[in-house]
Design an enzyme around this catalytic site. Sequence first.
Site, PDB file in Angstrom:
ATOM      1  N   CYS A   1       0.837  -1.210   0.000  1.00  0.00           N
ATOM      2  CA  CYS A   1       0.000   0.000   0.000  1.00  0.00           C
ATOM      3  C   CYS A   1       0.867   1.254   0.000  1.00  0.00           C
ATOM      4  CB  CYS A   1      -0.893   0.009   1.230  1.00  0.00           C
ATOM      5  SG  CYS A   1      -1.745   1.570   1.450  1.00  0.00           S
ATOM      6  N   ILE A   2       0.571   2.152  -0.912  1.00  0.00           N
ATOM      7  CA  ILE A   2       1.441   3.334  -1.067  1.00  0.00           C
ATOM      8  C   ILE A   2       1.424   4.229   0.179  1.00  0.00           C
ATOM      9  CG2 ILE A   2      -0.326   4.718  -2.286  1.00  0.00           C
ATOM     10  CD1 ILE A   2       2.045   5.852  -3.965  1.00  0.00           C
TER      11      ILE A   2
END
Lengths: 117, 130, 85
Positions: B78-79
Amino acid sequence: MSSMLFVFSRPPHGSINAQEGLDALLMGSAFTACSVLFVGDGVLQLVTGQSTDALGTKNFSLSFGALKDYGVTRIACSMPDLLARGLHKSDFLIEVEPLDAAGMQALIRHHDKVLNF
Amino acid sequence: MNFAIVVHGGPYSSQACLSALKFAKAVLASGHSINRVFFYHDGVYTANSLIAPPQDEAPVSRQWQEFGTGNKIELIACIASCLRRGILDETEAGRYEKSGSNIAPGFTISGLGQLIDASINADRVVTFGV
Amino acid sequence: MILHTINKVAGLALCQHLIAADDKVVLLEDGVYLGLQPLAFSICAIRLDVEARGLVGRLKEPVELIDYSDFVSLCTEADKICSWF
């Protein structure tokens, strides 16, 4: 399209779990029908009067007010866990539906997928 | 059946990413498929290429890389979780003017929408939490 | 049937009201320590986690030891999986 139930069980601020859970719920509600269930210490995310300015963490509780606008279908919490902490739904920032065991089991059954945070 | 797997814990601070790997291998061995593995929260530490464990400890991060690459399974970190924890690919390192990137081979940094998409489209979603 | 996984002892408090009569429970990681206490429902525990913690032969009846392949099968039999951690 799968409906999704997000279950929040962590208290706020002590770790980022609660905040990252809310981020996931807001993203989910952009895609599909989502509901949220607060259990255990997760119910503490909802209490009024959280003030984090001095602490320096993000007061993400302010975002709970937007759940309805995001189209979150049902916003529920565990009644036994609410009572165990001496709280009442009037302690909450937003309107939340307290559910007994049967109500919570039905909520889980009625959603296709469950994501726990 | 198609599985989505969500990992919330990184190597050493929890067992979650090790349990998830054993589960993922069992999913494939049982003849099922995995549409995506999504690393969230501290799970993104699994994607840190700079991890250098002692030789007598399981290299969980490398095992994940080999699993993902060998079976052509998407490993998404997840960024938002990555940026908070200093896991960067070259694009993000450039964008934030950081000294280097450290995303491990086989992992891709992407958005939270990938978690929702994987969950919606899988037959079963299994989360390994901390 | 809903499959509940519990990976720490405190996880039981989160889901004790949510486990329906026909649901199943898998203990993994530190959740296997729950097998040391009497439980109100039948339960499976991941064998690797039980062995790693020296709990073989110490868990209360009727905890059933399972492998990851059994865990995967339980997931396919269940309508959905809830993870408590």
